[in-house]
Design a protein around this motif. Structure first.
Motif, PDB file in Angstrom:
ATOM      1  N   SER A 125       0.833  -1.215   0.074  1.00 39.23           N
ATOM      2  CA  SER A 125      -0.057  -0.059   0.075  1.00 39.23           C
ATOM      3  C   SER A 125       0.977   1.189   0.152  1.00 39.23           C
ATOM      4  O   SER A 125       0.455   2.324  -0.791  1.00 39.23           O
ATOM      5  CB  SER A 125      -0.764   0.014   1.201  1.00 39.23           C
ATOM      6  OG  SER A 125      -1.953  -1.104   1.143  1.00 39.23           O
ATOM      7  N   ASP A 126       1.920   1.358   0.962  1.00 40.62           N
ATOM      8  CA  ASP A 126       2.902   2.563   0.761  1.00 40.62           C
ATOM      9  C   ASP A 126       3.533   2.474  -0.425  1.00 40.62           C
ATOM     10  O   ASP A 126       3.975   3.663  -0.871  1.00 40.62           O
ATOM     11  CB  ASP A 126       3.838   2.426   2.074  1.00 40.62           C
ATOM     12  CG  ASP A 126       3.033   2.493   3.420  1.00 40.62           C
ATOM     13  OD1 ASP A 126       2.092   2.856   3.587  1.00 40.62           O
ATOM     14  OD2 ASP A 126       3.923   2.044   4.358  1.00 40.62           O
ATOM     15  N   ALA A 127       3.582   1.330  -0.976  1.00 36.00           N
ATOM     16  CA  ALA A 127       4.521   1.491  -2.501  1.00 36.00           C
ATOM     17  C   ALA A 127       3.886   2.230  -3.289  1.00 36.00           C
ATOM     18  O   ALA A 127       4.452   3.115  -3.873  1.00 36.00           O
ATOM     19  CB  ALA A 127       4.738   0.158  -2.923  1.00 36.00           C
ATOM     20  N   TYR A 128       2.431   2.284  -3.371  1.00 40.29           N
ATOM     21  CA  TYR A 128       1.680   2.809  -4.665  1.00 40.29           C
ATOM     22  C   TYR A 128       1.698   4.404  -4.158  1.00 40.29           C
ATOM     23  O   TYR A 128       1.635   5.131  -4.724  1.00 40.29           O
ATOM     24  CB  TYR A 128       0.154   2.306  -4.421  1.00 40.29           C
ATOM     25  CG  TYR A 128      -0.122   1.132  -5.290  1.00 40.29           C
ATOM     26  CD1 TYR A 128      -0.308   1.278  -6.669  1.00 40.29           C
ATOM     27  CD2 TYR A 128      -0.039  -0.057  -4.823  1.00 40.29           C
ATOM     28  CE1 TYR A 128      -0.258   0.182  -7.515  1.00 40.29           C
ATOM     29  CE2 TYR A 128      -0.117  -1.263  -5.613  1.00 40.29           C
ATOM     30  CZ  TYR A 128      -0.487  -0.956  -6.917  1.00 40.29           C
ATOM     31  OH  TYR A 128      -0.603  -1.985  -7.720  1.00 40.29           O
ATOM     32  N   ILE A 129       1.423   4.627  -2.743  1.00 37.99           N
ATOM     33  CA  ILE A 129       1.341   5.995  -2.280  1.00 37.99           C
ATOM     34  C   ILE A 129       2.735   6.883  -2.493  1.00 37.99           C
ATOM     35  O   ILE A 129       2.739   7.950  -3.164  1.00 37.99           O
ATOM     36  CB  ILE A 129       0.978   6.107  -0.785  1.00 37.99           C
ATOM     37  CG1 ILE A 129      -0.443   5.393  -0.547  1.00 37.99           C
ATOM     38  CG2 ILE A 129       1.360   7.563  -0.218  1.00 37.99           C
ATOM     39  CD1 ILE A 129      -0.958   5.332   0.916  1.00 37.99           C
ATOM     40  N   ARG A 130       3.720   6.114  -2.111  1.00 34.23           N
ATOM     41  CA  ARG A 130       4.991   7.005  -2.110  1.00 34.23           C
ATOM     42  C   ARG A 130       5.399   7.005  -3.627  1.00 34.23           C
ATOM     43  O   ARG A 130       6.201   8.024  -4.074  1.00 34.23           O
ATOM     44  CB  ARG A 130       6.009   6.017  -1.306  1.00 34.23           C
ATOM     45  CG  ARG A 130       5.771   6.011   0.118  1.00 34.23           C
ATOM     46  CD  ARG A 130       6.999   5.859   1.036  1.00 34.23           C
ATOM     47  NE  ARG A 130       6.609   6.252   2.289  1.00 34.23           N
ATOM     48  CZ  ARG A 130       6.268   5.622   3.291  1.00 34.23           C
ATOM     49  NH1 ARG A 130       6.538   4.260   3.163  1.00 34.23           N
ATOM     50  NH2 ARG A 130       5.856   6.034   4.432  1.00 34.23           N
ATOM     51  N   TYR A 150      14.749   2.501  -2.608  1.00 37.42           N
ATOM     52  CA  TYR A 150      13.429   2.482  -2.463  1.00 37.42           C
ATOM     53  C   TYR A 150      12.502   2.563  -3.743  1.00 37.42           C
ATOM     54  O   TYR A 150      11.430   1.908  -3.757  1.00 37.42           O
ATOM     55  CB  TYR A 150      12.735   3.404  -1.475  1.00 37.42           C
ATOM     56  CG  TYR A 150      13.314   2.861  -0.066  1.00 37.42           C
ATOM     57  CD1 TYR A 150      12.408   2.123   0.665  1.00 37.42           C
ATOM     58  CD2 TYR A 150      14.574   3.306   0.610  1.00 37.42           C
ATOM     59  CE1 TYR A 150      12.862   1.770   1.882  1.00 37.42           C
ATOM     60  CE2 TYR A 150      14.784   3.120   1.914  1.00 37.42           C
ATOM     61  CZ  TYR A 150      14.065   2.172   2.446  1.00 37.42           C
ATOM     62  OH  TYR A 150      14.239   1.530   3.754  1.00 37.42           O
ATOM     63  N   LEU A 151      13.060   3.268  -4.681  1.00 36.11           N
ATOM     64  CA  LEU A 151      12.238   3.286  -5.875  1.00 36.11           C
ATOM     65  C   LEU A 151      12.062   2.081  -6.568  1.00 36.11           C
ATOM     66  O   LEU A 151      11.254   1.610  -7.019  1.00 36.11           O
ATOM     67  CB  LEU A 151      13.003   4.281  -6.969  1.00 36.11           C
ATOM     68  CG  LEU A 151      12.310   4.886  -8.148  1.00 36.11           C
ATOM     69  CD1 LEU A 151      10.761   5.404  -7.953  1.00 36.11           C
ATOM     70  CD2 LEU A 151      13.215   5.860  -8.816  1.00 36.11           C
ATOM     71  N   ASP A 152      13.171   1.311  -6.481  1.00 38.06           N
ATOM     72  CA  ASP A 152      13.335  -0.108  -7.249  1.00 38.06           C
ATOM     73  C   ASP A 152      12.358  -1.046  -6.458  1.00 38.06           C
ATOM     74  O   ASP A 152      11.528  -1.827  -7.167  1.00 38.06           O
ATOM     75  CB  ASP A 152      14.716  -0.481  -7.213  1.00 38.06           C
ATOM     76  CG  ASP A 152      15.733  -0.069  -8.048  1.00 38.06           C
ATOM     77  OD1 ASP A 152      15.016   0.648  -9.313  1.00 38.06           O
ATOM     78  OD2 ASP A 152      16.836  -0.156  -8.167  1.00 38.06           O
ATOM     79  N   LEU A 153      12.372  -1.001  -5.036  1.00 43.50           N
ATOM     80  CA  LEU A 153      11.557  -1.880  -4.069  1.00 43.50           C
ATOM     81  C   LEU A 153      10.079  -1.539  -4.405  1.00 43.50           C
ATOM     82  O   LEU A 153       9.349  -2.505  -4.710  1.00 43.50           O
ATOM     83  CB  LEU A 153      12.110  -1.661  -2.627  1.00 43.50           C
ATOM     84  CG  LEU A 153      11.080  -2.075  -1.752  1.00 43.50           C
ATOM     85  CD1 LEU A 153      11.106  -3.793  -1.712  1.00 43.50           C
ATOM     86  CD2 LEU A 153      11.299  -1.766  -0.304  1.00 43.50           C
ATOM     87  N   GLY A 181       5.612  -0.327 -17.743  1.00 46.19           N
ATOM     88  CA  GLY A 181       5.551   1.481 -17.883  1.00 46.19           C
ATOM     89  C   GLY A 181       6.052   1.706 -16.441  1.00 46.19           C
ATOM     90  O   GLY A 181       6.667   3.002 -16.529  1.00 46.19           O
ATOM     91  N   TYR A 182       6.112   1.060 -15.527  1.00 48.25           N
ATOM     92  CA  TYR A 182       6.655   1.475 -14.047  1.00 48.25           C
ATOM     93  C   TYR A 182       8.159   1.585 -14.140  1.00 48.25           C
ATOM     94  O   TYR A 182       8.784   2.609 -13.590  1.00 48.25           O
ATOM     95  CB  TYR A 182       6.215   0.737 -13.038  1.00 48.25           C
ATOM     96  CG  TYR A 182       4.710   0.867 -12.435  1.00 48.25           C
ATOM     97  CD1 TYR A 182       4.570   1.779 -11.566  1.00 48.25           C
ATOM     98  CD2 TYR A 182       3.753   0.102 -13.181  1.00 48.25           C
ATOM     99  CE1 TYR A 182       3.166   1.894 -11.308  1.00 48.25           C
ATOM    100  CE2 TYR A 182       2.551   0.316 -12.707  1.00 48.25           C
ATOM    101  CZ  TYR A 182       2.275   1.366 -11.747  1.00 48.25           C
ATOM    102  OH  TYR A 182       0.765   1.646 -11.260  1.00 48.25           O
TER     103      TYR A 182
END
Length: 159
Positions: A84-89, A104-107, A149-150
């Motif tokens: 959930s945090d990954a989407y938000i961040r 963190y961007l990769d994670l 695309g990510y």
């Protein structure tokens, strides 16, 4: 074909109603999530809403995709705080509201891609079952482009 589309819509409506989820059909081509992020649809687990922009050409496949996210929620998949945090961040980073280290961007990107790939597989199954799209191979190409695309977004900081 119409009959299968109606059966799909009825199935989604019934399942969402059983779980207290509202389906919101937005009479527009895109839904604006932030100053730079617009989407054709999204699943909102906090408000228990499945949102779809119905003036989008592929709104049925968007509905299938967002229904896939609803099913993930229903099955308690990808609901951990880290995902959930990954989407938000990631969205905050895209909007320029947050900086992220490469680690963190990769994670975050990896977590999102796993969730989205699972969702695309669910959507494809529905597309085949209910004949929702004229060209399944084209849908698969679009789904792969979306998931990949990510990776592009990581490099350009644009969606």
């Amino acid at each position: 074909m119409k009959n299968s589309i109606l059966r799909f819509l009825e199935m989604v409506q019934k399942d969402c109603l059983q779980h207290g989820v509202e389906i919101v059909f937005h009479p527009k081509q895109e839904i604006k999530l932030s100053k730079i992020i617009s989407v054709s649809g999204f699943w909102d687990e906090q408000d228990k809403r499945l949102n779809v922009a119905i003036y989008c050409d592929d709104w049925l496949t968007v509905l299938a995709h967002e229904y896939g996210h609803f099913c993930q929620w229903k099955e308690n998949k990808f609901l951990d705080k880290t995902t959930s945090d990954a989407y938000i961040r990631f969205d905050e980073w895209l909007d320029g509201e947050r900086e992220l280290s490469k680690k963190y961007l990769d994670l975050y990107c990896e977590l999102i891609q796993k969730c989205e790939l699972d969702c695309e597989k669910r959507a494809l199954k529905l597309i085949k079952q209910y004949s929702l799209y004229r060209d399944e191979k084209l849908y698969i190409q679009k789904a792969n482009s979306y998931v990949l695309g990510y990776e592009a977004a990581k490099l350009t900081r644009k969606w």
